[in-house]
Scaffold this active site. Structure first.
Site, PDB file in Angstrom:
ATOM      1  N   GLU A 189       0.838  -1.212  -0.077  1.00  0.00           N
ATOM      2  CA  GLU A 189       0.087  -0.120   0.045  1.00  0.00           C
ATOM      3  C   GLU A 189       0.920   1.261  -0.118  1.00  0.00           C
ATOM      4  O   GLU A 189       1.826   1.213   0.721  1.00  0.00           O
ATOM      5  CB  GLU A 189      -0.996   0.124   1.159  1.00  0.00           C
ATOM      6  CG  GLU A 189      -1.706   1.101   1.772  1.00  0.00           C
ATOM      7  CD  GLU A 189      -2.420   1.242   3.030  1.00  0.00           C
ATOM      8  OE1 GLU A 189      -3.141   2.163   3.109  1.00  0.00           O
ATOM      9  OE2 GLU A 189      -1.848   0.312   3.652  1.00  0.00           O
ATOM     10  N   ASP A 210      13.593  -1.619  14.434  1.00  0.00           N
ATOM     11  CA  ASP A 210      14.525  -0.664  13.587  1.00  0.00           C
ATOM     12  C   ASP A 210      14.023   0.568  13.564  1.00  0.00           C
ATOM     13  O   ASP A 210      13.683   1.229  12.472  1.00  0.00           O
ATOM     14  CB  ASP A 210      14.910  -1.345  12.135  1.00  0.00           C
ATOM     15  CG  ASP A 210      16.178  -0.412  11.502  1.00  0.00           C
ATOM     16  OD1 ASP A 210      16.573   0.348  11.968  1.00  0.00           O
ATOM     17  OD2 ASP A 210      16.196  -0.825  10.232  1.00  0.00           O
TER      18      ASP A 210
END
Length: 289
Positions: free
Chosen positions: A94, A197
């Site tokens: 998306e 992260d």
């Protein structure tokens, strides 16, 4: 702009024609594009011809795991991954339009991250290994955070840096002293689901002001390592941290532990880029032996 073999796979997978392609940032290791498909759907595509072919497969699993936790965070939906016959991996998902922080956005982000960290597992680690950047990340499970941190986070990256002579032997030897001190430094916490992260380049606010996170390196770990990582490259807003701590208070002394947690991402960056990151590692570990 994109390889024909990727174009063909995407059109088959999405059952639509690619009508427009625009180059966008793919971070430090990937190429990326914004695609408009027939019917008006827009997608984000990234690909890499030099990384391991399962890198995007592991990223898809990580994004799906984050989404399954149902946090009040926007996780871009993954439409699929693939590999060309030439070995180029790709991920299509998306496309989310970037917006701006709105009143209450940082507070919502802090609460949502705290809620994500409350998704628990019995052991630290994950049922599969994955990647941080383009480097392999071992997620072998451990009962104790200290063991996981040493064996699966620090030692693999430290060995890589030593083998490449990016860190000197004196610095490498000091880690043994640090390991002995960790039981008195890290507080006990159960394993929580982490993005893995999370820095300023891996989130933004969408057009409604909702925090959107991507490019994960997920595992179940000590939540403080996630918060430490958010401080590494400039930090997030004060409102974000205040909201997080209100939702899920930290044990006293976290500011003094941040640098130890951040040895992991700093070692990763040492192996990827060298230079100043190696010097930061040296400065931190020198305090402990």
């Amino acid at each position: 702009m994109i390889p024909d073999s990727i174009r063909q796979q995407i059109q088959q997978r999405m059952n639509a024609e690619i009508e427009d392609i625009r180059s966008v940032s793919g971070g430090s290791i990937n190429r990326a594009a914004r695609l408009r498909l027939s019917g008006g759907r827009e997608c984000f595509l990234k690909w890499n011809a030099t990384a391991e072919t399962d890198m995007f497969v592991k990223e898809e699993k990580g994004l799906n795991l984050l989404a399954s936790a149902d946090p009040d965070l926007r996780i871009p939906e993954v439409y699929g991954t693939g590999t060309t016959t030439e070995g180029t991996g790709f991920l299509i998902q998306e496309f989310v339009d970037e917006g701006n922080s709105q009143p209450g956005s940082p507070e919502q982000f802090g609460r949502a991250l705290a809620a994500l960290h409350q998704h628990r597992e019995e052991q630290f680690g994950l049922d599969h290994d994955n990647y941080i950047g383009r480097l392999p990340q071992s997620n072998r499970r451990h009962d104790r955070w200290i063991d996981f941190f040493i064996e699966e986070r620090i030692k693999p990256q430290l060995q890589m840096a030593a083998d490449a002579e990016k860190l000197g032997s004196a610095t490498v030897s000091r880690f043994a002293s640090l390991y002995q001190q960790l039981p008195d430094i890290f507080p006990d916490e159960p394993p929580g689901l982490l993005h893995g992260d999370l820095w300023g380049g891996n989130y933004f606010y969408d057009r409604k002001g909702q925090a959107t996170i991507y490019d994960p390196a997920v595992y179940y770990g000590h939540r403080e390592i996630e918060l430490a990582f958010t401080h590494l490259f400039g930090g997030f807003s004060n409102a974000f941290y205040a909201s997080y701590k209100e939702s899920c208070p930290l044990e006293p002394g976290f500011p003094g532990r941040k640098d130890i947690y951040n040895l992991y991402p700093l070692l990763v960056h040492t192996n990827l880029f060298g230079g100043s990151y190696a010097r930061r590692v040296e400065a931190i570990v020198k305090r402990f032996g």
